[in-house]
Write an enzyme that holds these catalytic residues in place. Structure first.
Site, short mmCIF file in Angstrom:
data_model
loop_
_atom_site.label_atom_id
_atom_site.label_comp_id
_atom_site.label_asym_id
_atom_site.label_seq_id
_atom_site.Cartn_x
_atom_site.Cartn_y
_atom_site.Cartn_z
CE LYS A 22 33.79 -15.49 34.98
NZ LYS A 22 32.53 -16.22 34.83
CG ASN A 23 31.14 -18.52 37.29
OD1 ASN A 23 31.51 -17.39 36.93
ND2 ASN A 23 30.87 -19.48 36.44
NE ARG A 93 23.92 -13.45 32.37
CZ ARG A 93 22.78 -13.07 31.85
NH1 ARG A 93 22.70 -12.01 31.07
NH2 ARG A 93 21.68 -13.74 32.11
CB CYS A 117 30.27 -15.03 27.54
SG CYS A 117 31.94 -14.97 28.20
NE ARG A 122 24.60 -15.52 29.74
CZ ARG A 122 25.82 -15.50 30.29
NH1 ARG A 122 26.82 -14.95 29.65
NH2 ARG A 122 26.03 -16.03 31.48
N PRO A 123 18.19 -14.67 29.52
CG PRO A 123 16.37 -16.14 29.58
CD PRO A 123 17.76 -15.98 29.03
CB ILE A 124 17.66 -11.94 34.55
CG1 ILE A 124 17.11 -10.58 34.11
CG2 ILE A 124 19.12 -12.05 34.18
CD1 ILE A 124 17.63 -9.45 35.01
CG ASP A 125 12.65 -15.74 32.79
OD1 ASP A 125 13.79 -15.85 32.28
OD2 ASP A 125 11.92 -16.72 33.02
CD GLN A 126 12.40 -18.86 36.01
OE1 GLN A 126 11.96 -19.34 37.06
NE2 GLN A 126 11.61 -18.57 34.99
CG ASP A 304 30.67 -22.35 32.64
OD1 ASP A 304 29.97 -22.02 31.67
OD2 ASP A 304 30.48 -21.91 33.79
NE ARG A 396 34.15 -11.60 31.41
CZ ARG A 396 33.16 -12.46 31.15
NH1 ARG A 396 32.91 -12.82 29.91
NH2 ARG A 396 32.42 -12.94 32.11
N1 EPU Z 1 17.67 -18.95 32.31
C1 EPU Z 1 16.39 -18.52 32.10
N2 EPU Z 1 15.91 -17.54 32.93
C2 EPU Z 1 16.64 -16.98 33.93
C3 EPU Z 1 17.97 -17.44 34.13
C4 EPU Z 1 18.45 -18.43 33.30
O1 EPU Z 1 15.69 -19.00 31.22
O2 EPU Z 1 16.14 -16.11 34.63
C5 EPU Z 1 18.22 -20.03 31.46
C6 EPU Z 1 19.43 -19.54 30.65
O3 EPU Z 1 19.02 -18.93 29.44
C7 EPU Z 1 20.20 -20.82 30.44
C8 EPU Z 1 19.92 -21.63 31.72
O4 EPU Z 1 18.75 -21.05 32.29
O5 EPU Z 1 19.66 -21.52 29.36
C9 EPU Z 1 21.03 -21.59 32.76
O6 EPU Z 1 21.40 -20.24 33.06
P1 EPU Z 1 22.00 -19.82 34.46
O7 EPU Z 1 21.10 -18.80 35.06
O8 EPU Z 1 22.32 -21.02 35.26
O9 EPU Z 1 23.33 -19.08 34.02
P2 EPU Z 1 23.99 -17.79 34.64
O10 EPU Z 1 23.71 -17.72 36.09
O11 EPU Z 1 23.67 -16.60 33.81
C10 EPU Z 1 26.19 -18.95 35.34
C11 EPU Z 1 27.65 -18.78 35.05
C12 EPU Z 1 27.95 -19.23 33.63
C13 EPU Z 1 27.50 -20.68 33.46
C14 EPU Z 1 26.04 -20.85 33.87
C15 EPU Z 1 25.58 -22.30 33.86
C16 EPU Z 1 28.21 -16.89 36.40
C17 EPU Z 1 28.58 -15.46 36.47
N3 EPU Z 1 28.00 -17.38 35.19
O12 EPU Z 1 25.51 -18.12 34.41
O13 EPU Z 1 29.36 -19.17 33.53
O14 EPU Z 1 27.64 -21.06 32.11
O15 EPU Z 1 25.85 -20.33 35.20
O16 EPU Z 1 26.37 -23.06 34.71
O17 EPU Z 1 28.15 -17.57 37.41
C18 EPU Z 1 31.42 -18.92 32.48
O18 EPU Z 1 31.95 -18.95 33.60
O19 EPU Z 1 32.07 -19.00 31.41
C19 EPU Z 1 29.97 -18.79 32.38
C20 EPU Z 1 29.37 -18.40 31.30
#
Ligand code: EPU
Length: 428
Positions: A22-23, A93, A117, A122-126, A304, A396
């Site tokens: 999925k991811n 997401r 979820c 769930r920030p996207i600042d990075q 996960d 999903r």
């Molecule tokens: N974070 C920041 N800033 C950012 C991005 C992330 O502070 O700009 C923090 C998050 O708050 C979190 C950590 O960094 O504490 C990790 O977040 P990450 O960005 O790795 O998560 P994501 O990309 O939003 C993906 C998967 C999630 C999985 C995480 C961690 C997808 C669509 N989602 O999320 O999958 O938990 O990586 O491995 O790829 C799931 O499949 O159930 C799921 C939630």
């Protein structure tokens, strides 16, 4: 809204074939927007997040040709918009990948703030930090994120991620693939789906090196041409079936190396696992032992899989400790597990699980995707009948979970929830 009815207590025997990841799929499908040609993608999981992405691409002007249950041809030569509809994008997401893909190819993108979820902030600042370093101006207005490259084109840059982020690593990789010059992502995430996205981009003509390490180098190319690609098997789906084993399952279409972080813990708990090429034989012969788990970015134990392993540990012999170090609030399922008889105390990012010798079926509600899978695992082990509502979350990310489990002996079925209950679910 559907719900699952599970009559527990039957060990699982037989074979389960794991679907595409999925991811990886939810990154690779939007990445196809960058391809100025036709790309054929195989081993696509049939899940609702993927279907939603096809609708988004179609609406942007892509030709989406479904070849069979698991293969699609995407032709993104004539994209006519860089603004996906708010209603579709806000529901997932991974819609944030539309930003990297559209910005990379067209120099602009306007995308709804992502959904998905809910387990805390769930920030996207990075992601934004990376786009900005490459010369984009990014603003948030009216629920949309607007990103625009100065002079219409991104420029390669060095980006050091402050947190190890899967999404930011993939998004910056996409944006950089067609940028002018070289981008280096330091402190990059190393998950198997990151390598898969890099392999997809490279097979379309990109120049990405180092994916799978914490330093990824992307030399921008002028154009991505099209080609064929098969998505890797889903590590978490495989792990979920491994955790669900009460008897003996042959899990097919896996990459055992990707499973090491999960297999190591299951073996510590007493599960027997044999690897053979792209198959794993998983056997369980009695009550499992306690252990401690700490979630970490890959190659650590995946967040996960945290809820699913909790369902197993809640029935193990002894007291286990789970530390969630990736997300702030990923223990929402604990109250539901308690309805089945689990003894779990949560304190911030830690949970103490005192193993009980059985669960008893009860009505429960899936709070999110993996938590929903955890409830399925718990229900399969429980005495009596468990009704799981809000299963749209599970669908999903898990292709035909009911069919796959029924084929190995589980007594699980899907029923349509009556109107009155639908109403209660909405109010709740
Ligand atoms: N974070 C920041 N800033 C950012 C991005 C992330 O502070 O700009 C923090 C998050 O708050 C979190 C950590 O960094 O504490 C990790 O977040 P990450 O960005 O790795 O998560 P994501 O990309 O939003 C993906 C998967 C999630 C999985 C995480 C961690 C997808 C669509 N989602 O999320 O999958 O938990 O990586 O491995 O790829 C799931 O499949 O159930 C799921 C939630």
């Amino acid at each position: 809204m559907n719900k699952y009815i599970v009559n527990g207590g039957r060990p699982l025997y037989g074979e389960v074939t794991v679907s595409g990841a999925k991811n990886a799929a939810v990154a690779i499908i939007p990445a196809a927007l960058m391809v100025d040609g036709v790309c054929r993608i195989e081993n696509i999981p049939q899940i609702s997040d993927v279907t939603l992405f096809f609708s988004i691409l179609d609406e942007l002007g892509a030709k989406v040709r479904i070849l069979n249950r698991h293969a699609v041809e995407l032709d993104c030569r004539a994209i006519r918009s860089t603004r996906p509809s708010y209603e579709l994008a806000r529901r997932i997401r991974a819609s944030y990948y539309l930003l990297g893909a559209l910005l990379g190819r067209f120099g602009e993108a306007t995308v709804a703030m992502p959904g998905g979820c809910d387990f805390g902030v769930r920030p996207i600042d990075q992601h934004i930090k990376g786009f900005t370093a490459m010369g984009a101006q990014v603003s948030v207005e009216g629920g949309y994120i607007n990103a625009r490259a100065k002079n219409g084109h991104l420029k390669g840059a060095n980006v050091y991620l402050d947190v190890v982020s899967v999404g930011a690593t993939m998004n910056i990789m996409m944006a950089a693939a067609l940028a002018e010059g070289t981008t280096i992502i330091e402190n990059a995430a190393r998950e198997p789906h990151i390598v898969d996205l890099a392999n997809f981009l490279n097979s379309m003509g990109a120049d990405v090196k180092g994916a799978g390490t914490d330093s990824i180098k992307i030399r921008g190319v002028k154009r991505l041409n099209g080609g064929s690609y098969a998505i890797i098997p889903d590590q978490i789906e495989a792990g979920t079936y491994m955790a669900a084993v009460g008897g003996e399952l042959l899990i097919r279409n896996v990459i055992p190396k990707h499973m090491d972080c999960i297999s190591a813990k299951l073996m510590e708990m007493g599960v027997e696992i044999e690897e053979n090429g792209d198959e794993m034989l998983v056997r369980r012969t009695g009550r499992l032992h306690r252990t401690n788990i700490k979630t970490m970015p890959y190659p650590g134990f995946p967040t996960d899989m945290q809820p699913q392993i909790a369902s197993v540990l809640a029935l193990a012999d002894g007291t286990s400790l789970i530390t969630e170090s990736v997300w702030n609030n990923r223990f929402k399922y604990v109250d539901e597990l308690k309805r089945l008889g689990a003894r779990i105390q949560v304190d911030g990012k830690m949970a103490v699980l005192e193993g009980v010798d059985h669960f008893t079926g009860a009505p429960v509600q899936a709070p999110d995707l993996r938590a929903g899978a955890a409830l399925v695992i718990a229900a399969l082990a429980a005495h009596g009948t468990t009704e799981i509502s809000h299963v749209q979350y599970i669908e999903r990310g898990y292709e035909d979970i009911v069919g796959k489990l029924r084929a190995v002996g589980a007594d699980i079925s899907m029923v349509d929830e009556p109107e009155t209950e639908k109403e209660e679910a909405r109010i709740g």
